[in-house]
Design an enzyme around this catalytic site. Structure first.
Site, PDB file in Angstrom:
ATOM      1  CG  ASP A 126      -2.176   0.838   0.995  1.00 27.57           C
ATOM      2  OD1 ASP A 126      -3.066   0.795   1.835  1.00 27.57           O
ATOM      3  OD2 ASP A 126      -2.219   1.585   0.018  1.00 27.57           O
ATOM      4  CB  THR A 127       0.846   4.203   2.165  1.00 20.92           C
ATOM      5  OG1 THR A 127      -0.543   4.010   2.365  1.00 20.92           O
ATOM      6  CG2 THR A 127       1.168   5.669   2.105  1.00 20.92           C
TER       7      THR A 127
END
Length: 296
Positions: A130-131
């Site tokens: 993800d991020t």
């Protein structure tokens, strides 16, 4: 990082359930100024649009009103895209934002879901990152005229096969990033430094920006619920406020992360993962005292 197809941000973003790219991104400086975009398509570098929102939100209009962006300093979807285009950011057809790796992962997981009658769950442990995030220390000037600031940012394509329109922690105030006069936080995972902090500081470079970037291991909804970046930032601030004697910065960060994990477990969450980059700006007087103590 947003130009790296191996990372889940910008050009390397995971695809939504429909097979499209929708990016979230935010940036915050030590003065508390914030800008963010959510579910933004067709822009290769969403963090640059978030930064422009931050800047425009601090500029008064000709009649003295603050630039008309909501107090959250966030624009989403078509509104974010229109703002980006109006401000001169390069836009691209949606198909050009889909990289080969993301397309293959999307096809694989869509096929698995179809074979299992949609009972397959995609989680962070499946290796779907993800991020990505960064924290920065910068300064300008010398001696008594030196001005020091910190900032934090995040950018993400979100979790693979997310529903269209889903906005994750990367765009939410206090969740994916946080900055104050003393501390910058980016919630993410495994850390890689862009350069040596020690060597750059010893060189005394004016207006130098020192950065750290990361791959993530967190689950967005849990991080949003905990406002995790802000929680970590405030934990650090407590160590420097009134009545802080005896508080240790590392212990307070660890306590905040433990509280986060335990709260997730109490809710029955199976994936209670998060990591963070935390940059702390210490007082110069404290630094001098510590250096004096080391010499003695």
């Amino acid at each position: 990082m947003e130009d790296d197809e191996g990372l889940n941000a910008g050009l390397g973003s995971n695809l939504t359930f429909k097979g499209t790219v929708e990016c979230d991104s935010a940036i915050m400086n030590g003065s508390g100024d914030f800008g963010a975009v959510g579910a933004l398509s067709g822009v290769r570098n969403p963090i640059s649009v978030a930064r422009r929102i931050l800047k425009r939100s601090t500029e008064p209009s000709a009649i003295g009103r603050v630039y008309p962006i909501d107090m959250s300093r966030m624009l989403v979807s078509a509104g974010a895209h229109a703002f980006a285009e109006k401000e001169g950011h390069a836009v691209a057809p949606p198909d050009e934002m889909i990289c080969e790796r993301a397309q293959k992962e999307w096809e694989y997981w869509r096929a698995r879901m179809a074979e299992a009658d949609s009972n397959v769950q995609v989680t962070q442990s499946d290796g779907l990152a993800d991020t990505v995030g960064a924290v920065v220390l910068c300064w300008d000037g010398e001696g008594d005229q030196r001005r020091v600031d910190v900032a934090a940012g995040v950018s993400s394509g979100g979790i693979l096969l997310k529903p269209s329109g889903r906005i994750g922690e990367a765009a939410i105030f206090g969740a994916g990033c946080w900055a104050s006069r003393r501390v910058a936080v980016s919630v993410s995972g495994e850390l890689y430094t862009t350069r040596s902090f020690d060597s750059a500081i010893r060189a005394g470079r004016p207006a130098e920006a020192l950065g750290v970037w990361s791959f993530p291991i967190g689950t967005g909804e849990q991080i949003v619920r905990a406002a995790l970046a802000r929680t970590l930032g405030e934990a650090v601030e407590r160590c420097y406020g009134a009545g802080a004697d005896g508080l240790d910065t590392h212990e307070e960060i660890e306590r905040a992360m433990t509280d986060f994990r335990e709260a997730c477990i109490a809710r029955g969450d199976s994936e209670a993962n998060a990591g963070a980059i935390v940059l702390v700006l210490e007082d110069e007087d404290e630094d001098k005292e510590q250096e004096s103590g080391r010499r003695s």
